[in-house]
Design a protein around this motif. Sequence first.
Motif, PDB file in Angstrom:
ATOM      1  N   ASP A 136       9.772   9.513  -8.177  1.00 25.13           N
ATOM      2  CA  ASP A 136       9.777  10.235  -6.911  1.00 25.13           C
ATOM      3  C   ASP A 136      11.233  10.595  -6.615  1.00 25.13           C
ATOM      4  OD1 ASP A 136       9.817  11.051  -4.212  1.00 25.13           O
ATOM      5  OD2 ASP A 136       8.012   9.889  -3.787  1.00 25.13           O
ATOM      6  N   ALA A 139      12.378  10.288  -2.845  1.00 27.28           N
ATOM      7  CA  ALA A 139      12.548   8.892  -2.447  1.00 27.28           C
ATOM      8  C   ALA A 139      13.804   8.305  -3.075  1.00 27.28           C
ATOM      9  CB  ALA A 139      11.316   8.079  -2.839  1.00 27.28           C
ATOM     10  N   VAL A 142      16.845   9.451  -1.116  1.00 24.27           N
ATOM     11  CA  VAL A 142      16.952   8.707   0.141  1.00 24.27           C
ATOM     12  C   VAL A 142      17.511   7.304  -0.137  1.00 24.27           C
ATOM     13  CG1 VAL A 142      15.629   7.669   2.036  1.00 24.27           C
ATOM     14  CG2 VAL A 142      15.155  10.025   1.334  1.00 24.27           C
ATOM     15  N   ALA A 143      17.000   6.656  -1.187  1.00 27.04           N
ATOM     16  CA  ALA A 143      17.458   5.303  -1.513  1.00 27.04           C
ATOM     17  C   ALA A 143      18.940   5.309  -1.904  1.00 27.04           C
ATOM     18  CB  ALA A 143      16.617   4.723  -2.640  1.00 27.04           C
ATOM     19  N   LYS A 174       3.650  10.497   5.718  1.00 25.83           N
ATOM     20  CA  LYS A 174       4.517  10.833   4.583  1.00 25.83           C
ATOM     21  C   LYS A 174       5.982  10.804   4.998  1.00 25.83           C
ATOM     22  CE  LYS A 174       2.866  13.236   1.278  1.00 25.83           C
ATOM     23  NZ  LYS A 174       2.162  14.336   0.624  1.00 25.83           N
ATOM     24  N   ARG A 177       7.062   7.264   5.074  1.00 21.95           N
ATOM     25  CA  ARG A 177       7.135   6.707   3.733  1.00 21.95           C
ATOM     26  C   ARG A 177       8.382   7.196   3.005  1.00 21.95           C
ATOM     27  NH1 ARG A 177       1.964   8.122   2.633  1.00 21.95           N
ATOM     28  NH2 ARG A 177       2.530   9.793   1.196  1.00 21.95           N
ATOM     29  N   LYS A 178       8.681   8.474   3.174  1.00 22.33           N
ATOM     30  CA  LYS A 178       9.765   9.080   2.394  1.00 22.33           C
ATOM     31  C   LYS A 178      11.129   8.785   3.003  1.00 22.33           C
ATOM     32  CE  LYS A 178       7.230  11.628  -0.526  1.00 22.33           C
ATOM     33  NZ  LYS A 178       7.439  11.810  -1.974  1.00 22.33           N
ATOM     34  N   CYS A 180      12.923  10.687   4.935  1.00 19.19           N
ATOM     35  CA  CYS A 180      13.836  11.837   5.003  1.00 19.19           C
ATOM     36  C   CYS A 180      14.100  12.223   6.465  1.00 19.19           C
ATOM     37  CB  CYS A 180      13.313  13.002   4.173  1.00 19.19           C
ATOM     38  SG  CYS A 180      11.623  13.459   4.511  1.00 19.19           S
TER      39      CYS A 180
END
Length: 239
Positions: A136, A139, A142-143, A174, A177-178, A180
């Motif tokens: 992903d 993701a 973002v991490a 979503k 979860r993501k 962003c």
Amino acid sequence: LPPDGPPADLTGRHVLVSAGGTREPLDPVRFLGNRSSGKQGYALAAVAAARGARVTLVSANASLPVPPGVDVVEIETALELQDAVREALPGVDVIVMAAAVADFRPRAYQDNKIKKTHGPGQEDAAPSVELVRNPDILAGLVADRGTGRTPLIVGFAAETGDDSGDVLTHARAKLERKGCDLLVANEVGRDVTFGKDDSLVHLLRPGQDEARTVGPASKTVIAAAVWDEVVQLWTAVPG
Ligand code: CTP
Ligand code: CA
């Protein structure tokens, strides 16, 4: 600029847009793909360039003209998209992941064309394709960003309503979860979006109950609304 031309509010910013749909090869002639045309991502790139940004467009299998003033990196697969985004990343102020990234790819790539018949007694046989998950990319971005807000990260989602919730419910989940900063949720299945010139989107920010709905409108109008939100995010918390 003429007084009614686009605002130059992205001057001095470097924006990275991914567009199109990845293709995951099975053999030299076949792939698993998706219906993304790339139109929304190309419109985002074109509008950003017109508003003064330096634009890098990572383009997956779109057959569209390159907008003026945009640097294009062409890739095919999700893994290539990930590499291209990572390579372009240093110095980027905002990433917009408009590309439709394949969630899975075939585990094995066959160097030679897969033949219909493998030999006597195989006339009715059909192969099965084993898939593995792609990373992903959003993701991961973002991490890797950690706690800061540079670069700003904008995700896309193509959603339909179903028994477990409507488009906005799925989009909010979503976004959570993501992780962003902005999610552009496309309503699909209403004869809008894929390959079409018009879309209907909801723009969602974390911690904001109200979504801003734009459309049905041209992908250029949608692109302008996305950049307006990005500029607003920078105005609220300078980055
Ligand atoms: N995305 C990504 N890497 C993937 C899959 C998706 O970076 N392997 C990005 C897309 O570019 C988009 C966002 O994540 O900006 C949401 O994609 P979407 O397919 O809607 O979300 P998924 O998490 O894959 O969920 P699902 O397909 O199950 O709805
Ligand atoms: Ca997906």
